[in-house]
Structure formats: C-alpha cells, structure tokens
Design a protein around this motif. Structure first.
Motif, PDB file in Angstrom:
ATOM      1  N   GLN A  45       8.659  18.895  -1.884  1.00 47.11           N
ATOM      2  CA  GLN A  45       8.185  18.130  -2.836  1.00 47.11           C
ATOM      3  C   GLN A  45       7.694  16.893  -2.260  1.00 47.11           C
ATOM      4  OE1 GLN A  45      11.741  17.376  -5.500  1.00 47.11           O
ATOM      5  NE2 GLN A  45      12.016  19.539  -5.690  1.00 47.11           N
ATOM      6  N   LEU A  46       7.485  16.566  -1.018  1.00 49.78           N
ATOM      7  CA  LEU A  46       6.937  15.457  -0.411  1.00 49.78           C
ATOM      8  C   LEU A  46       6.118  15.739   0.581  1.00 49.78           C
ATOM      9  CD1 LEU A  46       9.938  12.746  -0.139  1.00 49.78           C
ATOM     10  CD2 LEU A  46       8.078  12.891  -1.884  1.00 49.78           C
ATOM     11  N   GLU A  47       5.047  15.033   0.857  1.00 51.57           N
ATOM     12  CA  GLU A  47       3.863  15.224   1.879  1.00 51.57           C
ATOM     13  C   GLU A  47       3.774  13.876   2.549  1.00 51.57           C
ATOM     14  OE1 GLU A  47      -0.641  15.828   1.324  1.00 51.57           O
ATOM     15  OE2 GLU A  47       0.159  17.943   1.241  1.00 51.57           O
ATOM     16  N   VAL A  48       3.737  13.915   3.922  1.00 52.01           N
ATOM     17  CA  VAL A  48       3.803  12.793   4.822  1.00 52.01           C
ATOM     18  C   VAL A  48       2.333  12.825   5.349  1.00 52.01           C
ATOM     19  CG1 VAL A  48       4.747  11.543   6.847  1.00 52.01           C
ATOM     20  CG2 VAL A  48       5.939  12.900   5.094  1.00 52.01           C
ATOM     21  N   SER A  49       1.503  11.778   5.244  1.00 50.68           N
ATOM     22  CA  SER A  49       0.232  11.730   5.756  1.00 50.68           C
ATOM     23  C   SER A  49      -0.011  10.454   6.755  1.00 50.68           C
ATOM     24  CB  SER A  49      -0.824  11.639   5.013  1.00 50.68           C
ATOM     25  OG  SER A  49      -0.719  10.457   4.093  1.00 50.68           O
ATOM     26  N   LEU A  50      -0.403  10.686   8.005  1.00 48.21           N
ATOM     27  CA  LEU A  50      -0.321   9.377   8.953  1.00 48.21           C
ATOM     28  C   LEU A  50      -1.600   8.374   8.689  1.00 48.21           C
ATOM     29  CD1 LEU A  50       0.814   8.143  11.642  1.00 48.21           C
ATOM     30  CD2 LEU A  50      -1.055   9.652  12.931  1.00 48.21           C
ATOM     31  N   ALA A  51      -1.122   7.054   8.276  1.00 46.21           N
ATOM     32  CA  ALA A  51      -2.303   5.922   7.871  1.00 46.21           C
ATOM     33  C   ALA A  51      -2.627   5.577   9.008  1.00 46.21           C
ATOM     34  CB  ALA A  51      -1.686   5.218   6.917  1.00 46.21           C
ATOM     35  N   GLY A  52      -1.831   5.331  10.219  1.00 54.62           N
ATOM     36  CA  GLY A  52      -2.335   4.728  11.328  1.00 54.62           C
ATOM     37  C   GLY A  52      -1.198   4.465  12.360  1.00 54.62           C
ATOM     38  N   ALA A  53      -1.527   4.435  13.627  1.00 54.92           N
ATOM     39  CA  ALA A  53      -0.489   4.226  14.663  1.00 54.92           C
ATOM     40  C   ALA A  53      -0.964   3.056  15.661  1.00 54.92           C
ATOM     41  CB  ALA A  53      -0.083   5.462  15.459  1.00 54.92           C
ATOM     42  N   LEU A  64       0.831  -1.194   0.002  1.00 54.61           N
ATOM     43  CA  LEU A  64       0.022  -0.038  -0.029  1.00 54.61           C
ATOM     44  C   LEU A  64       0.731   1.110  -0.044  1.00 54.61           C
ATOM     45  CD1 LEU A  64      -2.777  -1.148   2.723  1.00 54.61           C
ATOM     46  CD2 LEU A  64      -2.952  -0.907   0.152  1.00 54.61           C
ATOM     47  N   GLY A  65       2.084   1.107   0.051  1.00 56.47           N
ATOM     48  CA  GLY A  65       3.167   2.388  -0.011  1.00 56.47           C
ATOM     49  C   GLY A  65       3.187   2.835   1.347  1.00 56.47           C
ATOM     50  N   LEU A  66       2.937   2.298   2.570  1.00 56.36           N
ATOM     51  CA  LEU A  66       3.247   2.778   3.861  1.00 56.36           C
ATOM     52  C   LEU A  66       4.399   2.423   4.522  1.00 56.36           C
ATOM     53  CD1 LEU A  66      -0.332   1.794   5.053  1.00 56.36           C
ATOM     54  CD2 LEU A  66       0.314   3.926   4.185  1.00 56.36           C
ATOM     55  N   VAL A  67       5.036   3.255   5.136  1.00 56.94           N
ATOM     56  CA  VAL A  67       6.505   3.347   5.794  1.00 56.94           C
ATOM     57  C   VAL A  67       6.304   3.233   7.090  1.00 56.94           C
ATOM     58  CG1 VAL A  67       8.713   4.315   5.928  1.00 56.94           C
ATOM     59  CG2 VAL A  67       7.481   4.695   3.753  1.00 56.94           C
ATOM     60  N   ALA A  68       6.996   2.123   7.686  1.00 56.18           N
ATOM     61  CA  ALA A  68       6.798   1.753   9.059  1.00 56.18           C
ATOM     62  C   ALA A  68       7.865   2.662   9.835  1.00 56.18           C
ATOM     63  CB  ALA A  68       6.802   0.326   9.483  1.00 56.18           C
ATOM     64  N   SER A  69       7.661   3.328  10.990  1.00 59.45           N
ATOM     65  CA  SER A  69       8.525   3.873  11.933  1.00 59.45           C
ATOM     66  C   SER A  69       8.376   3.715  13.527  1.00 59.45           C
ATOM     67  CB  SER A  69       9.000   5.257  11.442  1.00 59.45           C
ATOM     68  OG  SER A  69       7.725   5.983  11.567  1.00 59.45           O
ATOM     69  N   THR A  70       9.146   4.132  14.219  1.00 59.73           N
ATOM     70  CA  THR A  70       8.707   4.009  15.508  1.00 59.73           C
ATOM     71  C   THR A  70       9.102   5.501  16.345  1.00 59.73           C
ATOM     72  OG1 THR A  70       9.357   1.736  15.980  1.00 59.73           O
ATOM     73  CG2 THR A  70       9.271   3.086  17.977  1.00 59.73           C
ATOM     74  N   LEU A  71       8.277   5.907  17.111  1.00 62.31           N
ATOM     75  CA  LEU A  71       8.443   7.284  17.880  1.00 62.31           C
ATOM     76  C   LEU A  71       9.191   7.159  18.904  1.00 62.31           C
ATOM     77  CD1 LEU A  71       4.978   9.202  17.502  1.00 62.31           C
ATOM     78  CD2 LEU A  71       6.915   9.307  15.964  1.00 62.31           C
ATOM     79  N   GLN A  92       4.338   2.645  17.447  1.00 58.82           N
ATOM     80  CA  GLN A  92       4.718   2.548  16.053  1.00 58.82           C
ATOM     81  C   GLN A  92       3.487   3.206  15.067  1.00 58.82           C
ATOM     82  OE1 GLN A  92       4.577  -2.016  16.306  1.00 58.82           O
ATOM     83  NE2 GLN A  92       6.290  -1.741  14.871  1.00 58.82           N
ATOM     84  N   VAL A  93       4.204   4.119  14.189  1.00 56.43           N
ATOM     85  CA  VAL A  93       3.402   4.822  13.211  1.00 56.43           C
ATOM     86  C   VAL A  93       3.348   4.290  11.723  1.00 56.43           C
ATOM     87  CG1 VAL A  93       3.209   6.761  14.679  1.00 56.43           C
ATOM     88  CG2 VAL A  93       5.219   6.444  12.973  1.00 56.43           C
ATOM     89  N   TRP A  94       2.706   4.368  10.974  1.00 53.10           N
ATOM     90  CA  TRP A  94       2.617   3.941   9.504  1.00 53.10           C
ATOM     91  C   TRP A  94       2.155   5.291   8.691  1.00 53.10           C
ATOM     92  CZ3 TRP A  94       0.892   0.462  12.965  1.00 53.10           C
ATOM     93  CH2 TRP A  94       1.901  -0.557  12.963  1.00 53.10           C
ATOM     94  N   THR A  95       3.144   5.635   7.747  1.00 55.05           N
ATOM     95  CA  THR A  95       2.984   6.958   7.094  1.00 55.05           C
ATOM     96  C   THR A  95       2.967   6.697   5.664  1.00 55.05           C
ATOM     97  OG1 THR A  95       5.265   7.368   7.148  1.00 55.05           O
ATOM     98  CG2 THR A  95       3.821   8.577   8.951  1.00 55.05           C
ATOM     99  N   HIS A  96       2.273   7.667   4.773  1.00 50.21           N
ATOM    100  CA  HIS A  96       2.253   7.504   3.586  1.00 50.21           C
ATOM    101  C   HIS A  96       2.873   8.776   2.735  1.00 50.21           C
ATOM    102  CE1 HIS A  96       0.726   6.024  -0.561  1.00 50.21           C
ATOM    103  NE2 HIS A  96       0.255   7.431  -0.674  1.00 50.21           N
ATOM    104  N   LEU A  97       3.997   8.607   1.961  1.00 51.73           N
ATOM    105  CA  LEU A  97       4.633   9.645   1.287  1.00 51.73           C
ATOM    106  C   LEU A  97       4.008   9.843  -0.212  1.00 51.73           C
ATOM    107  CD1 LEU A  97       8.340   8.677   2.575  1.00 51.73           C
ATOM    108  CD2 LEU A  97       6.741  10.362   3.529  1.00 51.73           C
ATOM    109  N   GLU A  98       3.838  11.143  -0.464  1.00 49.48           N
ATOM    110  CA  GLU A  98       3.357  11.514  -1.790  1.00 49.48           C
ATOM    111  C   GLU A  98       4.056  12.799  -2.118  1.00 49.48           C
ATOM    112  OE1 GLU A  98      -0.981  11.560  -1.919  1.00 49.48           O
ATOM    113  OE2 GLU A  98      -0.999  12.850  -0.441  1.00 49.48           O
ATOM    114  N   ALA A  99       4.066  12.685  -3.504  1.00 49.21           N
ATOM    115  CA  ALA A  99       4.693  13.943  -3.935  1.00 49.21           C
ATOM    116  C   ALA A  99       3.788  15.253  -3.741  1.00 49.21           C
ATOM    117  CB  ALA A  99       4.971  13.888  -5.788  1.00 49.21           C
ATOM    118  N   THR A 100       4.278  16.293  -3.490  1.00 52.06           N
ATOM    119  CA  THR A 100       3.329  17.657  -3.162  1.00 52.06           C
ATOM    120  C   THR A 100       3.064  18.210  -4.527  1.00 52.06           C
ATOM    121  OG1 THR A 100       4.416  17.975  -1.411  1.00 52.06           O
ATOM    122  CG2 THR A 100       3.107  19.837  -2.196  1.00 52.06           C
TER     123      THR A 100
END
Length: 543
Positions: A434-442, A397-404, A414-422
């Motif tokens: 040039q990139l926009e980060v949106s939170l898909a879930g945590a 789904l194009g989601l990137v995992a990371s930990t706060l 843990q959070v999952w974010t989606h990167l898309e071009a602005t």
C-alpha cells in the motif's frame, strides 16, 4: 680583403632577404582572416546617428566577407566549404530581412562597418522603427547604390519625395523592398560614403537630429564609450535596453530588475564564438566617477559581491568523477538577489523545488552542481549547509530522513525518501503493498566535503569512477574568470537543446535557412560583479 668583402655582401644579401621575408609575412598576416580574432573595438561611426533610447543596436565592424573567409580558414579541411556557405547564408539572410540583396546590391561596395538600430516595440512586439547604416569602401559606391536602389524600386510606380533636412538631401517614399510589400523608406547620403536607410522620414530625421546633439546620440554616451574601452576587442558590437531584451534577445520574463543597459562584443576565437558583455544597473548611475571599484566591492545590495576562491573550486572539481553533461560553480547562492533567483532555479539547477534548491538556498558556497545520466550531484563544504538546517523544509515536502547502516558510497550516508500511497492499478493484487518509497536524495560526507546526489548510483560513480569532466573543466578555464561567483558549462547535447529553445537562435537559423545548432559542441558562461553591474564572459564551442 676580398674574403671580407664577400662575407659582407653575403651578410647584406641575407639580411635583405630576411627583411623581405618578414615584411611579406607581416603583410600576409595583416590580411589574414585570422586577424578577426584580435580586432580591436572602435567607436562605430554610425553610432552618432543612433538615439540613446534605441532598444537595440548592432554594429558589424568588419567587411561582410571577412566572417565567411574566417569560417573557411578555421573549419576542418573537409568542412571548409560547408562552414563558409553557412556563414554566407546567414549574412545574406540578415540583409534580405532588411529588404536588401547582398550579392546584387551590396557586395561590390559595402565597406568595413554596418550598423542597425531598432526602436521600442509596440504592443504587438513589432519595432516602431529601424535605422540601417551602410559604409562604402570607396567614394562612388554609396552614391551608385542609392541611385540603383530608388531606380529599381520606383519602376513599380512608387512616388518619391526629394527634400533637404539639416543640409542633407533626403529621398523618401513607399519602396517595394526585395520580397516584401511596399513600405515607407527614407534614405540619406552622409559625406558621400555613408548610407542611412530608415523606416520612414520621421525616423531618418530623428537620426539626423541626434547626430547634432551629443547628449542624445549613442556615440557620445559616457557609459557606452566606457564599455568600449573595457571590452577592447570584437568584430560585432551589440547594445540593449530593457525594452529590447524580451522581444529581440528572447530573455524570458523581460528585463531583470534594475537593468539599465547591456553592451556586448562578439568575436571568433579559433572554433569558438566569444561573447563579452557589461551589464549596467540603474544603481550605477549614482556611483561617483573614480569610486566604482570600491563601491562595487563594498555595496551589500549589489549582485554577487562575493568572489569564488579558486583553490576551493579546484578542490570540488577534483572530487568530481564520472560522466557529466552539465556543470556549475556557485558562490553564496543563499544570498543571490531575488530578481536573479529564477535564473538559479531554472537555468542552472533545472529544478523548481526539491533538495537541490533547498541546499542552494542555505549554502554560502562554494557549491558545485553537476548533472549526468545517473542524475544530479551537488558538492559543498561538510558544514555548508548542515543537514539539520534542512530538516524543517524537508518535512514540509513530506520527506523522511534516515541513515544507511552500510553506506554504498562514502561515510555517514543520509537519505531522504518520499512515501506515497500505491494506486490500486499498481498493486497487482498484492493487498499488502500500500506504500511506495522513492528516493529524493542522499548525502555522503567525504572529509571536508559533502556530496548530495539524486541517486545512490551517482554517489557511487563519484567515488569509484576513474576520471572527471575534463572538457567542461577546460571550458570553464578558457573563460578566464576563476573568481567569478557563477561559472557554468554544458556539453554538446544539452547545449544544442538549449540553443534550439532560444527564440533569437531560431531567428538566426531562419535567416541562415538551416539549423545552426548541429555543430555546437558546448557552451560555457561566467558572471561576476562589476562596477555598478555585471561582467559576463561566454563561449560557444564548435566542432
């Protein structure tokens, strides 16, 4: 001696007065409209004339005035007249849709049972035929009605045909029903107190035929009689075949796979409308008598075979805080049958994809799902499912995992974010953006539980808010099915929106001549596996 006699007389008089008072109270209670809450289901007499293949049958098992009196009795003092008028308009509109004027033609004689059957629809969605059964409260009412019915409708020059079929007198012709164009109508009088009206002579003759053959009529259908015994109480009885679900009940996409029939009872319960239904699958025909319970529990192909652990569900509900307008408890959503998965994704989660659906698809339960102003929230066991199991699907789904490093809620966030071009229009001259980060879930771990949120704010609200959704929890408790693998409740606003979108509810509102969803304060539903099918409990809450 005299004192003893005096005491005996006083005691006898007291007992007599007490007996009279109790007897009077019992008579008043028996005639109270509140008795409608406890009315036992009986085999409808008119079911004998309904063919088993009827797509829909509906039986009102009480006097048509009783629901009006009940609405007046339970409504708040200032709203009693309004509530009674609303129910009366719905009743009058329903009979008007059948071409009858309730107040002028039926009110004086209609008795304790009214039945309606609709037969399979054609390609345009119109029923191929209908049958209406009206029971008279006295011996002359039905006969007088038929006489006036044909007398008033024959004034327009309608040609009538009087004949006999199976020893019954039939009258048929093209009658100009109230507010409608002349249509084929046929009538018969059964035992001087039951009127049959049908959409043509052929439909009426079929009704008389099946009444003589138990293998063809609904009254002698074993599953129907068993359902009556199981449901026990109700003022309205409804049966549906698959062909009746989409056109008349408004079930999206027609009947779910394997559905054979549905039998439901409706009864008032305080300011609630209680619905209980038994949904029979085709597979249940192969279950031998006496083996229903064990087969339903052991058959892995049956829907929702697991049971929800009430203690596990209670623990999840205790951990829920904040404002909630939608709430659901699910058991083993990962193994729900494919035929019912759209119900999980659309009606419950409100998602066609994304993190909630992925979690549900891998969770053996119990799973709690809620939704409020800050977004959706899922509650699961800490290891059900493990975040690593979601990773391949989330990457697709194009989601990137990371930990706060400093979580705002709970531990191990843990959070999952989606990167898309602005887009160029949104950069506003900033070439570096040039990139926009949106939170898909945590996801926040909290002891033995894991909480998945749409936003960080909803996780923080769950952690710090003072109270949980008590009205919705109470609505689930009132259903009385604590082990049901599907339990669902919604507050007033989403309940009204859902009912307004339901085609059958819009039809009822049209019959009543007014919106019927405005006084609804909530909905609740529970669904559990049953012998060869499903058992459903639902409540509509009114203010």
């Amino acid at each position: 001696m005299k004192a003893r006699r005096f005491v005996a007389v006083v005691l006898a008089a007291t007992l007599l007065l007490l007996g009279l008072a109790l007897g009077g109270w019992w008579l008043v209670w028996q005639r109270s409209p509140l008795q409608l809450q406890h009315q036992g289901l009986i085999l409808p007499r008119s079911a004998r004339f309904v063919p088993r293949q009827a797509a829909l049958s509906l039986f009102l098992l009480t006097d048509a005035e009783e629901p009006v009196r009940y609405a007046r009795a339970v409504a708040p003092t200032r709203q009693r007249r309004q509530a009674a008028d609303a129910v009366a308009r719905l009743r009058d509109g329903a009979f008007a849709a059948a071409g009858l004027d309730y107040r002028d033609e039926l009110a004086g004689w209609l008795g304790p049972e009214t039945g309606l059957a609709l037969f399979a629809a054609d390609g345009a969605g119109e029923p191929r035929g209908w049958l209406l059964a009206l029971q008279s409260r006295d011996g002359d009412g039905a006969r007088r009605f038929l006489q006036r019915f044909w007398q008033t409708r024959s004034l327009a020059g309608t040609g009538l045909q009087v004949s006999s079929y199976r020893g019954m007198g039939l009258i048929s012709g093209r009658a100009a029903l109230v507010g409608q164009e002349p249509v084929p109508v046929a009538t018969a009088l059964i035992d001087d107190d039951l009127v049959l009206l049908a959409s043509g002579r052929g439909v009426l003759e079929q009704a008389l035929d099946v009444s003589q053959i138990d293998e063809l009529n609904q009254a002698a259908d074993p599953p129907f009689r068993q359902a009556l015994a199981r449901l026990e109480q109700g003022a309205v009885l409804l049966t549906l075949r698959p062909s009746g679900l989409e056109p008349w009940l408004g079930f999206p996409g027609g009947a779910p796979g394997g559905l054979r029939s549905l039998v439901a009872s409706l009864r008032p319960q305080g300011r609630q409308l209680a619905v209980e239904a038994l949904i029979q699958s085709i597979q249940s025909d192969a279950i031998p008598p006496g083996e229903e319970a064990s087969t339903a529990a052991d058959d892995p192909s049956g829907p929702w075979t697991p049971r929800l652990d009430p203690s596990e569900a209670e623990a999840l509900l205790d951990g829920l805080r904040g404002e909630v307008v939608r709430l659901a408890l699910l058991q083993d959503p990962a193994h729900w049958p494919d035929a019912w998965r759209p119900l999980l994704e659309q009606a419950l989660l409100g998602q066609g994809g994304g993190l909630p659906t992925l979690v549900a698809s891998l969770d053996a339960g119990p799973l709690l799902w809620s939704e409020g102003p800050l977004g959706w929230l899922l509650g699961t066991r800490a290891d059900q499912p493990a975040p690593a199991a979601l990773q391949p699907a989330l990457e697709d789904l194009g989601l990137v995992a990371s930990t706060l490093a400093a979580p705002a809620a709970g531990q191990g966030l843990q959070v999952w974010t989606h990167l898309e071009a602005t887009s160029a229009s949104r950069r506003r001259g900033d070439a570096t953006s040039q990139l926009e980060v949106s939170l898909a879930g945590a996801r926040a771990a909290d002891g033995e539980r894991a909480w998945w949120g749409q936003t960080l704010a909803v996780l923080e609200e769950r952690r710090s808010a003072g109270s949980g959704p008590r009205p919705l929890r109470r609505a689930l408790d009132e259903l009385g099915l604590p082990e049901a693998p599907l339990q669902w409740a919604v507050a007033a606003d989403p309940a009204r929106a859902l009912l307004r979108s339901w085609s059958s509810w819009r039809l009822l509102s049209a019959l009543a001549g007014q919106p019927l969803a405005e006084d609804v304060e909530g909905l609740a539903l529970a669904l559990e596996p049953d012998a060869g099918g499903l058992h459903l409990q639902a409540r509509i809450h009114y203010g």
